[in-house]
Design a protein around this motif. Structure first.
Motif, mmCIF file in Angstrom:
data_model
loop_
_atom_site.group_PDB
_atom_site.id
_atom_site.type_symbol
_atom_site.label_atom_id
_atom_site.label_comp_id
_atom_site.label_asym_id
_atom_site.label_seq_id
_atom_site.Cartn_x
_atom_site.Cartn_y
_atom_site.Cartn_z
ATOM 1 N N LEU A 66 22.710 3.465 84.362
ATOM 2 C CA LEU A 66 24.028 3.472 85.070
ATOM 3 C C LEU A 66 24.906 2.947 84.436
ATOM 4 O O LEU A 66 26.222 3.166 84.384
ATOM 5 N N GLN A 67 24.428 1.613 83.374
ATOM 6 C CA GLN A 67 25.517 1.048 82.990
ATOM 7 C C GLN A 67 26.010 2.082 81.382
ATOM 8 O O GLN A 67 27.195 1.863 81.315
ATOM 9 N N GLY A 68 25.054 2.471 81.002
ATOM 10 C CA GLY A 68 25.657 3.584 80.094
ATOM 11 C C GLY A 68 26.475 4.678 80.425
ATOM 12 O O GLY A 68 27.386 5.097 79.787
ATOM 13 N N ILE A 69 26.065 5.137 81.704
ATOM 14 C CA ILE A 69 26.945 6.176 82.109
ATOM 15 C C ILE A 69 28.546 5.579 82.646
ATOM 16 O O ILE A 69 29.290 6.230 82.391
ATOM 17 N N GLY A 70 28.392 4.349 83.026
ATOM 18 C CA GLY A 70 29.571 3.665 83.252
ATOM 19 C C GLY A 70 30.202 3.628 82.062
ATOM 20 O O GLY A 70 31.629 3.343 81.989
ATOM 21 N N LEU A 71 29.849 3.305 80.856
ATOM 22 C CA LEU A 71 30.508 3.000 79.659
ATOM 23 C C LEU A 71 31.225 4.431 78.826
ATOM 24 O O LEU A 71 31.868 4.243 78.269
ATOM 25 N N ILE A 72 30.755 5.238 79.507
ATOM 26 C CA ILE A 72 31.319 6.702 79.008
ATOM 27 C C ILE A 72 32.758 6.849 79.232
ATOM 28 O O ILE A 72 33.256 6.596 80.353
ATOM 29 N N GLY A 73 33.642 6.871 78.143
ATOM 30 C CA GLY A 73 34.960 6.996 78.589
ATOM 31 C C GLY A 73 35.660 5.605 78.663
ATOM 32 O O GLY A 73 36.640 5.371 79.088
ATOM 33 N N TRP A 81 31.018 -3.067 72.785
ATOM 34 C CA TRP A 81 29.768 -2.712 71.992
ATOM 35 C C TRP A 81 28.969 -3.802 72.673
ATOM 36 O O TRP A 81 27.526 -3.343 72.559
ATOM 37 N N LEU A 82 29.157 -4.692 73.018
ATOM 38 C CA LEU A 82 28.024 -5.711 73.637
ATOM 39 C C LEU A 82 27.423 -5.106 75.137
ATOM 40 O O LEU A 82 26.482 -5.352 75.215
ATOM 41 N N SER A 83 28.429 -4.589 75.847
ATOM 42 C CA SER A 83 27.831 -3.769 77.130
ATOM 43 C C SER A 83 26.908 -2.525 76.564
ATOM 44 O O SER A 83 26.048 -2.176 77.393
ATOM 45 N N LEU A 84 27.240 -1.886 75.496
ATOM 46 C CA LEU A 84 26.608 -0.776 75.275
ATOM 47 C C LEU A 84 25.258 -1.125 74.526
ATOM 48 O O LEU A 84 24.211 -0.736 74.985
ATOM 49 N N ILE A 85 25.296 -2.250 73.806
ATOM 50 C CA ILE A 85 23.850 -2.887 73.240
ATOM 51 C C ILE A 85 22.953 -3.128 74.294
ATOM 52 O O ILE A 85 21.810 -3.185 74.384
ATOM 53 N N SER A 86 23.745 -3.847 75.378
ATOM 54 C CA SER A 86 23.001 -4.590 76.645
ATOM 55 C C SER A 86 22.154 -3.362 77.381
ATOM 56 O O SER A 86 21.246 -3.184 78.194
ATOM 57 N N ALA A 87 23.194 -2.037 77.654
ATOM 58 C CA ALA A 87 22.721 -1.000 78.224
ATOM 59 C C ALA A 87 21.379 -0.516 77.479
ATOM 60 O O ALA A 87 20.304 0.012 77.861
ATOM 61 N N VAL A 88 21.520 -0.254 75.935
ATOM 62 C CA VAL A 88 20.443 0.524 75.208
ATOM 63 C C VAL A 88 19.164 -0.552 75.412
ATOM 64 O O VAL A 88 18.130 -0.174 75.502
#
Length: 97
Positions: A66-73, A81-88
């Motif tokens: 859900l965090q990864g989907i929320g980061l799209i766009g 990038w920290l949020s993306l790393i956290s999602a991964v």
């Protein structure tokens, strides 16, 4: 037309009383099931531990997706990038061994 604060509070209390009364059987059933689950967790700690690990793992996977989907766009968000790393890490953490 606005109603006085006391009248609004009384209406809210009455609505809460009616709701609790309406669903009191469900609240009682939930309480009994939680007591039984707690007793079973004390009697079978290994099973309870494994169940909690699986529950936590699925929660992390779902929250990462859900965090990864929320980061799209949302590349202009601060600390993207920290949020993306956290999602991964949330997705990969429970599944990567």
């Amino acid at each position: 037309m606005a109603i006085p604060l006391d009248a609004a509070a009384a209406a809210m209390r009455e609505a809460m009383r009616e709701t609790v009364k309406k669903y009191s059987l469900w609240y009682l059933l939930q309480g009994v099931l939680m007591i039984v689950a707690g007793i079973l967790a004390l009697v079978y700690p290994l099973v309870a531990s494994v169940a909690m690990v699986f529950l936590l793992g699925w929660i992390l996977i779902i929250s990462g997706v859900l965090q990864g989907i929320g980061l799209i766009g949302a590349r202009d968000v601060p600390h993207y990038w920290l949020s993306l790393i956290s999602a991964v890490l949330a997705i990969c953490g429970p599944t990567c061994r």
